[in-house]
Design a protein around this motif. Structure first.
Motif: not given
Length: 136
Positions: A12, A30, A32, A45-47, A65-66, A68, A83, A124
């Motif tokens: 992450e 961007v 987590t 954007v979440q990681v 998993t990313v 957006c 991404v 996703t």
């Protein structure tokens, strides 16, 4: 006794650092799943690490998993495709934020994934990313 131990990467943090440095995402938040968001943030954007396994003695194969987020589904999907291209470019270059990256392949394609609570537009994609650890 050998005091050196192998330490795996935090996928992450590595991926967030890499994406934050990409000029294509300038102005996009961007982070987590743990990073707080204010109510005015519409595009981000979440990681999230969602699994993984050991690839070899010094490399882990992470499932990441990313997600957006954007105001419209078309915008979220466009962001997701950008991404994806950036993540695949890291594997091609063999480097993700200064960490050796051997594989960064999507598991399936980017898909619309509206938030079940708010209905907000999301896209996703899940990736397998191989990152080399380091001896410390």
């Amino acid at each position: 006794m050998n005091n050196r131990i192998w330490i795996g990467q935090d996928p992450e943090l590595v991926l967030v650092k890499y994406l934050k440095a990409c000029r294509e995402l300038r102005g996009v938040r961007v982070g987590t799943m743990k990073d707080p968001l204010d109510k005015t943030t519409k595009t981000f954007v979440q990681v999230r690490q969602t699994g993984g396994s050991q690839r070899d003695l010094v490399t882990d194969l992470f499932q990441v998993t990313v997600i957006c987020w954007a105001e419209k589904t078309t915008e979220a999907m466009r962001l997701g495709r950008i991404v994806r291209g950036l993540i695949e470019a890291a594997a091609e270059a063999g480097d993700m934020a200064g960490v050796p990256c051997y594989t960064a392949a999507p598991i399936g394609v980017t898909y619309p994934d509206p938030d079940p609570v708010s209905g907000s537009a999301r896209a996703t994609t899940t990736f397998q990313i191989a990152l080399r650890g380091a001896y410390k």
